[in-house]
Design a protein around this motif. Structure first.
Motif, PDB file in Angstrom:
ATOM      1  N   SER A  10      35.648  31.182  41.435  1.00  0.00           N
ATOM      2  CA  SER A  10      35.433  32.420  42.184  1.00  0.00           C
ATOM      3  C   SER A  10      34.667  33.481  41.394  1.00  0.00           C
ATOM      4  CB  SER A  10      36.777  33.004  42.639  1.00  0.00           C
ATOM      5  OG  SER A  10      37.574  33.360  41.525  1.00  0.00           O
ATOM      6  N   LYS A  11      34.427  33.231  40.108  1.00  0.00           N
ATOM      7  CA  LYS A  11      33.684  34.208  39.323  1.00  0.00           C
ATOM      8  C   LYS A  11      33.076  33.536  38.083  1.00  0.00           C
ATOM      9  CE  LYS A  11      37.876  35.751  36.912  1.00  0.00           C
ATOM     10  NZ  LYS A  11      38.763  36.902  36.614  1.00  0.00           N
ATOM     11  N   LYS A  15      31.743  30.238  39.446  1.00  0.00           N
ATOM     12  CA  LYS A  15      31.047  30.631  40.673  1.00  0.00           C
ATOM     13  C   LYS A  15      29.601  30.162  40.641  1.00  0.00           C
ATOM     14  CE  LYS A  15      29.686  34.748  43.313  1.00  0.00           C
ATOM     15  NZ  LYS A  15      29.733  36.225  43.368  1.00  0.00           N
ATOM     16  N   THR A  30      36.451  24.206  45.082  1.00  0.00           N
ATOM     17  CA  THR A  30      36.854  25.058  43.965  1.00  0.00           C
ATOM     18  C   THR A  30      38.339  25.362  44.059  1.00  0.00           C
ATOM     19  OG1 THR A  30      36.374  27.148  45.111  1.00  0.00           O
ATOM     20  CG2 THR A  30      34.579  26.146  43.841  1.00  0.00           C
ATOM     21  N   SER A  32      40.860  28.322  42.594  1.00  0.00           N
ATOM     22  CA  SER A  32      40.967  29.593  41.892  1.00  0.00           C
ATOM     23  C   SER A  32      41.877  30.526  42.673  1.00  0.00           C
ATOM     24  CB  SER A  32      39.588  30.228  41.697  1.00  0.00           C
ATOM     25  OG  SER A  32      38.939  30.406  42.932  1.00  0.00           O
ATOM     26  N   SER A  34      41.229  33.554  43.707  1.00  0.00           N
ATOM     27  CA  SER A  34      40.522  34.368  44.695  1.00  0.00           C
ATOM     28  C   SER A  34      39.660  33.505  45.613  1.00  0.00           C
ATOM     29  CB  SER A  34      39.631  35.396  43.995  1.00  0.00           C
ATOM     30  OG  SER A  34      40.385  36.182  43.100  1.00  0.00           O
ATOM     31  N   ILE A  35      39.556  33.933  46.859  1.00  0.00           N
ATOM     32  CA  ILE A  35      38.627  33.340  47.812  1.00  0.00           C
ATOM     33  C   ILE A  35      37.469  34.325  47.980  1.00  0.00           C
ATOM     34  CG2 ILE A  35      38.282  32.550  50.174  1.00  0.00           C
ATOM     35  CD1 ILE A  35      40.086  30.730  48.541  1.00  0.00           C
ATOM     36  N   ILE A  36      36.249  33.847  47.803  1.00  0.00           N
ATOM     37  CA  ILE A  36      35.087  34.721  47.841  1.00  0.00           C
ATOM     38  C   ILE A  36      34.117  34.267  48.923  1.00  0.00           C
ATOM     39  CG2 ILE A  36      35.285  35.317  45.395  1.00  0.00           C
ATOM     40  CD1 ILE A  36      32.989  33.299  44.886  1.00  0.00           C
ATOM     41  N   GLN A  43      36.994  26.270  49.358  1.00  0.00           N
ATOM     42  CA  GLN A  43      37.756  26.986  48.341  1.00  0.00           C
ATOM     43  C   GLN A  43      39.260  26.819  48.572  1.00  0.00           C
ATOM     44  OE1 GLN A  43      35.972  31.019  47.438  1.00  0.00           O
ATOM     45  NE2 GLN A  43      34.810  30.522  49.283  1.00  0.00           N
TER      46      GLN A  43
END
Length: 241
Positions: A10-11, A15, A30, A32, A34-36, A43
């Motif tokens: 997420s980063k 990312k 992915t 993580s 956070s979901i972006i 995700q």
């Protein structure tokens, strides 16, 4: 179908890796917290420092992958944390445990599950551990982080030997991405010099525009993965490519 699973997607580097592989028409997953907003990436929200949550979510993902026709599959253990910066006696037991869990234990658990899942696959299978030059160079104030990355390097070398002697073995490598412009670097620069004696070096790298971009690092890692540039068990600094 070409598949890649990326932790910490997420980063930062994770990312950038997710975007890179997705642009090359990989099926990208992915894991993580956070979901972006990122296109063509599946995700999965999971706290990678919580063991039971990691195990449950990864088993669910592997069940999904069983439904696919896989032509290549790569797991990139990218997620990590620096932890608190300072002498070890100033670190809390919880912070030490969380850093080791995220940087070392979780990659080992996911790698074990990944290797077991892919045993019957005869396609290209690869494990990429994102390590650090801190694995071989001690920094005052980073005792837990340095130790966690040194452990990942030895884990990489050991399972590479195991897989060499296994039918349909998984190729494994550990990569040092160099000094990259990420949130971790911002954390380092905001540390009091009393806790981190190498502080000025990292400030200078930022001010002199000497940090790698995450996009560049992702491009190099993708190249290493897809062009078969390194042998099994390699511990490699991408600055040497």
């Amino acid at each position: 179908m070409n598949i890649v699973v990326i932790t910490g997607g997420s980063k930062g580097i994770g990312k950038a890796l997710a975007k890179m592989y997705a642009s090359k028409h990989y099926k990208v997953y992915t894991l993580s917290r956070s979901i972006i907003n990122i296109q063509n990436v599946t995700q999965i929200a999971v706290d990678l420092s919580e063991f039971s949550e990691v195990k449950t979510q990864f088993y669910m993902l592997l069940d999904e992958l069983k439904k696919l026709t896989i032509t290549s599959i790569t797991l990139i253990n990218n997620a990590g944390r620096l932890g608190s910066i300072g002498n070890i006696e100033n670190s809390t037991p919880d912070d030490i445990a969380k850093t080791i869990q995220l940087n070392t234990t979780t990659p080992m658990v996911l790698s074990s599950m990944f290797i077991n899942f892919t045993k019957q696959l005869t396609c290209k299978k690869q494990l990429i551990n994102i390590s650090s030059g801190a694995a071989v160079k001690p920094y005052e104030g980073w005792s837990v982080y340095c130790t966690s990355k040194a452990a990942i390097d030895m884990f990489t070398k050991t399972i590479a030997i195991e897989q060499e002697n296994s039918k349909n073995g998984v190729k494994c490598m550990s990569l040092y991405p160099g000094v990259v412009d990420t949130c971790m670097q911002a954390q380092i620069r905001n540390t009091p010099e009393s806790d981190f004696k190498n502080l000025q070096r990292f400030i200078d790298l930022k001010e002199n525009d000497q940090l790698y971009t995450t996009d560049y690092v992702a491009e190099v890692i993708y190249k290493i993965d897809t062009e078969n540039l390194l042998p099994n068990g390699a511990i490699f600094d991408i600055r040497n490519l």
